[in-house]
Scaffold this active site. Structure first.
Site, PDB file in Angstrom:
ATOM      1  N   GLU A   1      -1.794  -9.101   3.645  1.00 22.89           N
ATOM      2  CA  GLU A   1      -1.650  -9.674   4.993  1.00 22.89           C
ATOM      3  C   GLU A   1      -3.005  -9.986   5.631  1.00 22.89           C
ATOM      4  OE1 GLU A   1      -1.106  -6.554   4.110  1.00 22.89           O
ATOM      5  OE2 GLU A   1      -1.478  -5.102   5.715  1.00 22.89           O
TER       6      GLU A   1
ATOM      7  N   CYS B   1       0.847  -1.202   0.000  1.00 21.94           N
ATOM      8  CA  CYS B   1       0.000   0.000   0.000  1.00 21.94           C
ATOM      9  C   CYS B   1       0.881   1.251   0.000  1.00 21.94           C
ATOM     10  CB  CYS B   1      -0.996  -0.046   1.149  1.00 21.94           C
ATOM     11  SG  CYS B   1      -2.471   0.938   0.800  1.00 21.94           S
TER      12      CYS B   1
ATOM     13  N   HIS C   1      -3.729  -4.972   0.582  1.00 24.21           N
ATOM     14  CA  HIS C   1      -3.190  -5.511   1.841  1.00 24.21           C
ATOM     15  C   HIS C   1      -3.306  -7.031   1.879  1.00 24.21           C
ATOM     16  CE1 HIS C   1      -2.520  -1.727   4.010  1.00 24.21           C
ATOM     17  NE2 HIS C   1      -3.548  -1.275   3.325  1.00 24.21           N
TER      18      HIS C   1
END
Ligand code: GLN
Length: 544
Positions: A518, A382, A516
């Site tokens: 994650e 990001c 993102h």
């Protein structure tokens, strides 16, 4: 029929209720049941989106674009069930809904009150969209006795009467502290907490007692007697060696069995815990280790990067290595005397995570440049991808390349967008509008170049879906100079307007993503980008 498990906490906060809820859900799931976990947050923010990560840790984003409590991340990581907007409610949202209705005149002249209007709204939330589920776990934020949580407790009390007799269960998580001077575990705080809960009309069925020392049988019986709970339903919860041990540990202590027994379920299938045993095996028996530096802003509080921290560990599980994470404040690279090489040379991989604001941005750009020049594996997420693009533009001679997030600039390599396409159609916003709920949020598709490194990382996929949370975008008008510097745009939004991924083909592993990843990584299903990044770091560790 969905059954409801209400999870409350007592004595102190930070007892790990979220992890407990996630682990119990994982254990029920391991027995073949369909589960969903919900979080009730008593604070007045409508959602945690505008809260500083220092206040509340990471904001967890769902596929459907909700900004939610970080506990929803635990839930999703432990169960694999994608969290939704409808899984997190705050007092702020409850009141917002009610006040909007009141202004419309929907209450037809009635006095609007906490009971029944607020409690009805909470109950409606708890029982919505549960038709296809076996168990709904509802975690109440805060600690019993908080003024803010009273309407939630009252709603639970009412639901326990309104639903079927064996359709609800109350699990109370407490602390049994060890007093070193006396050499004893003390049960009194638990007794007080249960009394407080009982005063609100809720009798716990199962007590989960967090403790640093094994709970002797005598103490267990004492708690049972004073708290009006079956002795077997007093579950000792010793500190676990790792969060990944919590499901198997709680199973050994009988948590899932006692929960099922309290519901009167006697024919539950045995749990298949092989998934968790494999995770533990990988976690506790690594065959090597790597050190990754995370160059960010909120490095003082690891909860601010909760999912990132977990995803890196998952990358380690995929490669059977231990991942040491060094949290580095980007600002230390900004002074005249900063010795960036001394800090970054020992690392096997450098990650610049998501973030907001200008502070530390120069240090982040310097870290990107170091990783690029020294051929150290680099992962930009990001804001990290935005920094990689600004670095490339600056190296291509556009010395004033910057982001409009950091103030006015002549060279907006990263800029605000006011229109974009989503599944619901064209989304629009004003450049100076509200900060809450106005970002590009939730799952969006990205189209990957079939010949790119990132497509190979995703197993040859050409279309992927990942979660977003950002206000600014890399400006495609700067594609030419950036690509001339060697940073290729390898993934785009489906309309071809917004850059989604970048990479350096002349580098062993250099990837930037606007989303993102994650948020979707799981211990038993590590995200390919994190698995790939850690694998590249492992290669690097063999070189240095
Ligand atoms: N601050 C940047 C933006 O809003 C990046 C956000 C992020 O990293 N999540 O676009």
């Amino acid at each position: 029929m969905a059954r409801f498990i209400f999870i409350t906490g007592g004595v102190v906060s930070s007892l790990g209720k979220g992890l407990m809820a996630a682990s119990l859900a994982a254990l029920l799931q391991a027995r073949g049941y369909k589960v969903r976990i919900r979080k009730f947050d008593p604070y007045l923010n409508v959602d945690p989106g505008t809260m500083s990560p220092y206040q509340h840790g990471e904001v967890y984003v769902t596929d459907d674009g909700a900004e939610t409590d970080l506990d929803l991340g635990h839930y999703e990581r432990f169960t694999g069930v994608s969290a939704r907007q409808s899984d997190n409610i705050t007092s702020g949202r409850v009141y917002q809904n009610i006040i909007q209705r009141e202004r419309r005149g929907d209450y037809l002249g009635a006095t609007v009150q906490v009971i029944p209007h607020v409690t009805d709204e909470i109950k409606k939330f708890a029982v919505s969209e549960v038709d296809d589920l076996d168990f709904v776990l509802c975690e109440i934020g805060g600690t019993v006795g908080d003024i803010e949580s009273l309407p939630f407790m009252e709603a639970i009390r009412q639901l326990r009467n309104e639903l079927e007799p064996q359709q609800t269960l109350s699990v109370h998580v407490t602390l049994v502290p060890f007093i070193a001077a006396a050499g004893e575990l003390k049960t009194k705080p638990t007794q007080h907490s249960v009394r407080e809960l009982a005063a609100l009309g809720i009798k716990p069925d199962v007590l989960l007692c967090r403790t640093e020392h094994p709970l002797p049988d005598g103490e267990r019986r004492k708690i049972a007697q004073f708290c009006n709970v079956r002795p077997e339903a007093v579950i000792p919860a010793l500190d676990a060696r790792s969060i990944y041990s919590v499901p198997t540990q709680y199973h050994e202590e009988g948590l899932d069995e006692q929960v099922l027994r309290s519901f009167g379920i006697t024919d539950a299938p045995e749990p298949d815990l092989s998934r968790w045993q494999d995770v533990e095996d990988r976690y506790f028996n690594p065959e090597g280790e790597v050190t990754i530096g995370v160059v960010g802003k909120y490095v003082g509080l690891q909860d601010a990067y909760k999912s990132l921290n977990e995803a890196l560990v998952h990358g380690g599980l995929a490669n059977r290595v231990k991942v040491n994470i060094e949290w580095i404040d980007a600002e230390i690279f900004e002074g005249e005397e900063s010795d960036i090489a001394a800090q970054l040379e020992p690392l096997h991989g450098i990650l610049v995570p998501g973030g907001f604001g200008e502070r530390g941005s120069e240090g982040k750009i310097a870290s990107v440049r170091f990783a690029k020049d020294r051929k150290v594996p680099f992962f930009g997420i990001c804001l990290g991808m935005q920094m990689a693009c600004i670095e490339a533009a600056q190296s291509a001679g556009i010395s004033e390349a910057s982001s409009t997030e950091f103030g006015e600039t002549k060279e907006p390599v990263v800029g605000i967008i006011t229109e974009w396409m989503s599944e619901e159609g064209l989304q629009q916003r004003e450049a100076g509008g509200d900060l809450g709920g106005t970002m590009r949020l939730g799952a969006y598709d990205a189209m990957l170049d079939g010949n790119s490194h990132i497509s190979a990382i995703y197993g040859g996929a050409k279309t992927i879906s990942e979660r977003h949370r950002h206000r600014y975008e890399v400006n495609a008008a700067y594609r030419e100079p950036i690509e001339e510097n060697g940073l290729l745009f390898s993934g785009w939004s489906p309309d071809g307007l917004l850059p989604e991924t970048v990479e350096r083909p002349d580098h062993p592993w250099f990837v930037g993503v606007q989303f993102h990843p994650e948020l979707k990584s799981k211990p038993f299903d590590p995200h390919p980008l994190f698995a790939g990044f850690v694998a590249a770091a492992l290669e690097q560790s063999r070189l240095v």
